[in-house]
Design an enzyme around this catalytic site. Structure first.
Site, PDB file in Angstrom:
ATOM      1  N   LYS A  11     160.050  39.047 -52.958  1.00  0.00           N
ATOM      2  CA  LYS A  11     160.685  39.612 -51.843  1.00  0.00           C
ATOM      3  C   LYS A  11     161.804  40.345 -51.920  1.00  0.00           C
ATOM      4  O   LYS A  11     162.665  40.284 -52.905  1.00  0.00           O
ATOM      5  CB  LYS A  11     161.031  38.514 -50.777  1.00  0.00           C
ATOM      6  N   SER A 104     161.124  30.623 -55.350  1.00  0.00           N
ATOM      7  CA  SER A 104     160.757  30.063 -53.966  1.00  0.00           C
ATOM      8  C   SER A 104     159.353  30.656 -53.794  1.00  0.00           C
ATOM      9  O   SER A 104     158.557  29.948 -53.303  1.00  0.00           O
ATOM     10  CB  SER A 104     161.477  30.669 -52.877  1.00  0.00           C
ATOM     11  N   ASP A 137     163.988  29.720 -48.512  1.00  0.00           N
ATOM     12  CA  ASP A 137     163.057  30.914 -48.799  1.00  0.00           C
ATOM     13  C   ASP A 137     161.581  30.457 -48.781  1.00  0.00           C
ATOM     14  O   ASP A 137     161.041  31.578 -48.839  1.00  0.00           O
ATOM     15  CB  ASP A 137     163.316  31.745 -49.913  1.00  0.00           C
TER      16      ASP A 137
END
Length: 365
Positions: A11, A104, A137
């Site tokens: 991300k 994550s 996350d």
């Protein structure tokens, strides 16, 4: 033995704002986060033994509860009362200590794989609840796409898919301590905050230029002087090479620049090849990092194949997704042909061939 291989997507933070410290010791955050195409591969196998075994290729990481993938597997087993053996194999491409949610993402991929293997009727909401116990996350990485994240990051609001953008990512050769940055943020007045409302408006309008104009990370203000100077140097270099904007992601230390044109992003990366910290060169020799719009299901998870032959090319499947448009179930996909991203609207017979193969798999089951 039953096995499942799924991608674990990284991300980027389009915005990151710290609203204050809470009574429970955590900080209240408001962030817009975006899934990108850079990913680890996570293979989960159910074994005849007991306990969780983990192996890692591509990075030196612990294989106990310090690894979020192992922690996620244990959390899943505890929540569902599962006592069988689990083998996890990680192939790492997302860098550690970068602010790209590598750990994550692996944890979320493990949760998705275990759901498919053990409890396929488990809802996304329940999976996100389990993920929230593993890390802040993880719920975002379970859901993916373009999301407004609040609270510790676990409260998610789905946003309109971001416009297609390409990213060049640089990872400096130093880590940044997230707890230390939060402590520094408590001691200073944060004045240059991201305009999250304007970012949400840009996303709703599908305005790439407005989106790039509002990219901002408040953590950059509280970096130690030496680290801040290095981050600023990288940002300037990306902007000189044609990036529309540049910012640190998460608590760092990775810095990304966004590009609206694939060729400009590729040229910027080529000019920066001499920098050993240039991430996209290390991720895959000719692959660019670009925004993805989830929820996506990897083709690997459906067919255990990554490539299909077409009449005139052998494209690489990037994503497959199902979504609802009114009363219709829609199949969408993205792929690369000769390292160029192509969407599902322009590939004609390939879509029909893919649907036939998926239908055949469904009938075989």
């Amino acid at each position: 033995m039953k096995t499942q291989t799924v991608p674990a997507y990284a991300k980027l933070n389009l915005t990151l704002d710290i609203l204050g410290k809470r009574d429970d010791g955590y900080h209240e955050l408001r962030m817009v986060m975006q899934t990108v195409s850079l990913c680890d591969d996570v293979t989960v196998t159910l074994t005849d033994g007991t306990g969780v075994v983990c192996r890692v290729a591509g990075a030196e990481l612990p294989c106990d509860e310090r690894n979020l993938a192992v922690k996620a597997a244990n959390a899943f087993c505890e929540a569902l009362g599962y006592h069988g053996g689990i083998d996890i194999a990680l192939t790492k491409r997302i860098p550690s200590e970068a602010g790209m949610a590598g750990g994550s993402a692996d944890a979320a991929a493990v949760l998705r794989a275990l759901r498919d293997l053990i409890a396929p009727t488990l809802t996304d909401e329940r999976l996100e609840e389990i993920g929230a116990r593993v890390g802040s996350d993880v719920p975002f990485c379970v859901r993916g796409g373009t999301q407004l994240a609040e609270g510790r990051g676990e409260r998610l609001t789905a946003l309109r898919n971001a416009p297609r953008l390409y990213a060049a990512v640089c990872k400096p050769d130093f880590p940044i301590s997230t707890p230390a940055l939060f402590q520094r943020s408590d001691r200073v007045s944060l004045t240059d905050r991201p305009d999250t409302a304007a970012m949400l408006a840009a996303l709703e309008a599908g305005d790439a230029a407005a989106l790039c104009a509002k990219v901002k990370n408040v953590f950059e203000q509280v970096l130690p002087d030496e680290q801040r100077a290095r981050i600023e140097d990288i940002k300037r270099a990306l902007l000189v090479h044609g990036a529309e904007c540049a910012a640190m992601t998460g608590s760092g230390s990775a810095v990304f620049g966004l590009f609206r044109e694939e060729d400009i992003c590729r040229a910027a990366r080529a000019k920066s090849r001499a920098q050993t910290e240039f991430l996209s060169a290390a991720a895959e020799s000719d692959a660019l990092i670009y925004f993805s719009c989830l929820p996506w299901v990897s083709l690997t998870a459906l067919t255990n194949e990554r490539d299909f032959d077409a009449d005139d090319a052998i494209p690489r499947i990037v994503w497959v997704k199902y979504h609802r448009e009114g009363e219709r179930d829609v199949l969408g996909l993205a792929l690369e042909v000769n390292h160029r991203l192509i969407d599902g609207l322009h590939i004609g017979r390939f879509v029909q061939d893919l649907q036939q193969r998926i239908d055949a798999l469904a009938e075989a089951e």
